[in-house]
Design a protein around this motif. Structure first.
Motif, short mmCIF file in Angstrom:
data_model
loop_
_atom_site.label_atom_id
_atom_site.label_comp_id
_atom_site.label_asym_id
_atom_site.label_seq_id
_atom_site.Cartn_x
_atom_site.Cartn_y
_atom_site.Cartn_z
N GLU A 188 10.33 12.45 26.24
CA GLU A 188 10.70 13.86 26.14
C GLU A 188 9.49 14.65 25.64
O GLU A 188 8.68 14.14 24.87
CB GLU A 188 11.87 14.05 25.18
CG GLU A 188 13.12 13.26 25.57
CD GLU A 188 14.26 13.47 24.59
OE1 GLU A 188 14.33 14.58 23.99
OE2 GLU A 188 15.06 12.54 24.40
N TYR A 189 9.38 15.88 26.09
CA TYR A 189 8.31 16.75 25.63
C TYR A 189 8.89 17.74 24.61
O TYR A 189 9.80 18.50 24.92
CB TYR A 189 7.66 17.48 26.81
CG TYR A 189 6.81 16.56 27.64
CD1 TYR A 189 5.45 16.42 27.37
CD2 TYR A 189 7.37 15.78 28.66
CE1 TYR A 189 4.67 15.55 28.12
CE2 TYR A 189 6.60 14.90 29.40
CZ TYR A 189 5.25 14.79 29.12
OH TYR A 189 4.47 13.92 29.85
N GLN A 213 -0.28 7.41 24.73
CA GLN A 213 0.90 6.79 24.14
C GLN A 213 1.74 7.85 23.43
O GLN A 213 1.26 8.49 22.50
CB GLN A 213 0.50 5.69 23.16
CG GLN A 213 1.69 4.92 22.59
CD GLN A 213 1.26 3.83 21.63
OE1 GLN A 213 0.07 3.59 21.44
NE2 GLN A 213 2.21 3.17 21.01
N PRO A 214 2.98 8.06 23.84
CA PRO A 214 3.83 9.06 23.18
C PRO A 214 4.03 8.71 21.71
O PRO A 214 3.96 7.53 21.33
CB PRO A 214 5.15 8.97 23.95
CG PRO A 214 4.82 8.29 25.23
CD PRO A 214 3.68 7.36 24.93
N ILE A 215 4.28 9.72 20.89
CA ILE A 215 4.63 9.44 19.51
C ILE A 215 6.12 9.12 19.45
O ILE A 215 6.89 9.48 20.34
CB ILE A 215 4.27 10.61 18.58
CG1 ILE A 215 5.18 11.81 18.84
CG2 ILE A 215 2.81 11.01 18.75
CD1 ILE A 215 5.01 12.93 17.81
N ARG A 216 6.52 8.42 18.39
CA ARG A 216 7.93 8.09 18.21
C ARG A 216 8.49 8.99 17.12
O ARG A 216 7.88 9.16 16.06
CB ARG A 216 8.11 6.62 17.84
CG ARG A 216 7.57 5.65 18.87
CD ARG A 216 7.93 4.21 18.52
NE ARG A 216 9.34 3.94 18.75
CZ ARG A 216 9.84 3.48 19.91
NH1 ARG A 216 9.03 3.23 20.94
NH2 ARG A 216 11.13 3.26 20.05
N ARG A 271 15.31 19.72 14.56
CA ARG A 271 13.94 19.31 14.29
C ARG A 271 13.82 17.79 14.34
O ARG A 271 14.84 17.07 14.37
CB ARG A 271 13.46 19.83 12.92
CG ARG A 271 13.51 21.36 12.80
CD ARG A 271 12.85 21.83 11.53
NE ARG A 271 11.41 21.52 11.53
CZ ARG A 271 10.50 22.27 12.12
NH1 ARG A 271 10.86 23.38 12.77
NH2 ARG A 271 9.22 21.95 12.09
N PHE A 272 12.58 17.31 14.33
CA PHE A 272 12.32 15.87 14.45
C PHE A 272 11.35 15.43 13.36
O PHE A 272 10.55 16.21 12.85
CB PHE A 272 11.74 15.56 15.83
CG PHE A 272 12.63 15.94 16.97
CD1 PHE A 272 13.47 15.00 17.56
CD2 PHE A 272 12.64 17.24 17.47
CE1 PHE A 272 14.30 15.35 18.61
CE2 PHE A 272 13.45 17.59 18.53
CZ PHE A 272 14.30 16.64 19.09
N CYS A 330 7.07 12.46 23.55
CA CYS A 330 7.72 11.73 22.46
C CYS A 330 8.74 10.73 23.00
O CYS A 330 9.30 10.90 24.08
CB CYS A 330 8.46 12.69 21.52
SG CYS A 330 7.44 13.97 20.76
N ILE A 331 8.97 9.70 22.20
CA ILE A 331 10.12 8.81 22.37
C ILE A 331 11.05 9.09 21.20
O ILE A 331 10.65 8.99 20.04
CB ILE A 331 9.71 7.32 22.34
CG1 ILE A 331 8.73 7.00 23.46
CG2 ILE A 331 10.94 6.43 22.42
CD1 ILE A 331 9.31 7.10 24.85
#
Length: 223
Positions: free
Chosen positions: A23-24, A57-60, A70-71, A99-100
């Motif tokens: 996901e972005y 590499q996406p961030i988790r 929010r994340f 992101c993951i």
């Protein structure tokens, strides 16, 4: 409740994200984990690499329990900081980051353990950082034990598995952490003295360590 470290950390170390949804997410909706104790070093070099090659590499991340819009970062604090640096110059291109999103519900102790495990796979750390990491892991594993998880075998085996170092190195780092005089601790953390010097010093009485520091403090690297 039987505890399997491999099962608890399943997916954190997998580099193949093909089975997970990317996901972005906007940078301004992503917060650092307050429990993250790793230094954000060499961000400029990482930013240059991402600018040239893209984010490989996406961030988790996981949902922020206090604000579901929010994340919170699980793994990727340096990558997020590097993209934020790029966004200052080109906000249109770098306003979002891949992101993951972790969606399984786990306890705060296990969330922090996952953060540490993910960083042990992606960071080159000093012995002082590994020592701090091991101390945190041991504390978290005992917390999980209080939550009802059953640990077969010895605790130090689980700590060694989580931080991915030998048990003999863990023992050396524990000696340093517990016995190195405060006057030398900052030099060890800063990398001014190496692990072997710190270990040898930590085996001396602290009064002797202070005397040595008085004589050698300004030239610690020569030790």
């Amino acid at each position: 409740m039987s505890f399997s470290l491999a099962d608890a950390l399943k997916g954190v170390s997998e580099l193949d994200t093909g089975r997970e949804q990317i996901e972005y997410i906007r940078l301004n909706l992503i917060d650092s984990d307050a429990n993250n104790f790793y230094q954000l070093s060499e961000i400029e070099g990482l930013a240059d690499n991402i600018s040239l090659c893209g984010l490989q590499q996406p961030i988790r991340v996981r949902k922020n329990p206090e604000n579901p819009e929010r994340f919170v970062i699980v793994s990727g604090h340096r990558r997020r900081a590097a993209v934020a640096m790029l966004a200052v110059e080109d906000p249109q291109r770098w306003q979002e980051i891949s992101c993951i999103v972790e969606r399984d519900a786990v306890s705060p102790s296990l969330q922090q353990l996952r953060l540490i495990y993910a960083n042990s796979n992606t960071r080159k750390m000093t012995s002082a950082e590994i020592s701090q990491q091991a101390e945190q892991v041991e504390k978290l594993l005992y917390q999980l034990k209080e939550e009802g998880y059953d640990f077969p075998g010895r605790m130090r085996d689980h700590v060694a598995e989580a931080v991915q170092v030998s048990k003999s190195k863990l023992a050396r780092l524990k000696v340093i952490r517990e016995n190195l005089a405060a006057c030398w601790a900052d030099a060890w953390k800063a990398g001014t003295i190496g692990e072997s010097v710190a270990y040898n010093l930590s085996q001396l009485p602290r009064s002797w360590q202070v005397i040595i520091h008085t004589d050698w403090g300004d030239n610690a690297s020569r030790l």
